[in-house]
Design an enzyme around this catalytic site. Structure first.
Site, PDB file in Angstrom:
ATOM      1  N   ASP A   8      33.499  20.112   6.530  1.00 49.72           N
ATOM      2  CA  ASP A   8      34.250  21.261   7.027  1.00 49.72           C
ATOM      3  C   ASP A   8      35.726  20.880   6.935  1.00 49.72           C
ATOM      4  OD1 ASP A   8      34.942  23.692   8.308  1.00 49.72           O
ATOM      5  OD2 ASP A   8      35.017  22.675  10.236  1.00 49.72           O
ATOM      6  N   GLU A  68      32.453  23.586   2.786  1.00 48.36           N
ATOM      7  CA  GLU A  68      32.733  24.970   3.131  1.00 48.36           C
ATOM      8  C   GLU A  68      33.944  25.447   2.343  1.00 48.36           C
ATOM      9  OE1 GLU A  68      31.922  27.172   7.047  1.00 48.36           O
ATOM     10  OE2 GLU A  68      33.958  26.408   7.236  1.00 48.36           O
ATOM     11  N   ASP A 140      34.102  20.813  14.879  1.00 48.65           N
ATOM     12  CA  ASP A 140      34.294  20.556  13.451  1.00 48.65           C
ATOM     13  C   ASP A 140      33.124  19.783  12.855  1.00 48.65           C
ATOM     14  OD1 ASP A 140      37.093  21.645  13.011  1.00 48.65           O
ATOM     15  OD2 ASP A 140      37.424  20.284  14.686  1.00 48.65           O
TER      16      ASP A 140
END
Length: 157
Positions: A8, A68, A140
């Site tokens: 991420d 992502e 996160d």
């Protein structure tokens, strides 16, 4: 079994999550964050992300990277920085021989929570349930684990 590294990306905090995917389910390996030194110039922070992902890969030996994609931010400058951070993470994975797959935030939420507009608490709850975690990872790190889970679901691992 395939070991998957979910990432991420963020210019201040990049989350990572490592899972093992087998036919009979998913298992948690590790997760955490790479925090950049915000008083350093941005180019140094990108190098911190690159080195942090390198270290995670060398310690946990994943074979697949799942990252992502950049979402549309309201601030173009923030989106550009996020894209740079994502690039540093992707290059680190590629330099270590990982095949890297990209997933939109909507696809990740859909894969983990069953709803593309799921809120962060819903995603965290499902990550904990799917990986049988006792504690809660940071937001996160949970997002990174969700990206790894999304990849495992996508390829029916």
């Amino acid at each position: 079994m395939e070991r998957i590294l979910g990432i991420d990306p963020g210019s201040r905090i990049t989350g990572y999550g490592v899972i093992d995917a087998e036919r009979n389910g998913l298992s948690f390996v590790a997760c955490g964050v790479i925090k950049t030194t915000t008083d350093y110039p941005f180019s140094f922070r990108l190098n911190e992300i690159f080195e942090g992902i390198n270290e995670v890969i060398q310690v946990h030996n994943p074979v697949i990277g799942a990252v992502e994609d950049v979402f549309l931010a309201t601030n173009p400058r923030s989106a550009l920085k996020l894209g740079h951070a994502r690039g540093a993470a992707v290059v680190a994975a590629m330099q270590n021989g990982l095949t890297v797959y990209d997933y939109s935030p909507r696809a990740v939420k859909q894969a983990v929570a069953g709803y593309g507009q799921a809120e962060k608490p819903q995603v965290l709850h499902m990550v904990k349930a799917l990986l049988s975690l006792n504690g809660s990872p940071s937001p996160d790190a949970a997002d990174a684990l969700a990206v790894a889970i999304c990849h495992a679901n996508q390829f029916h691992l």
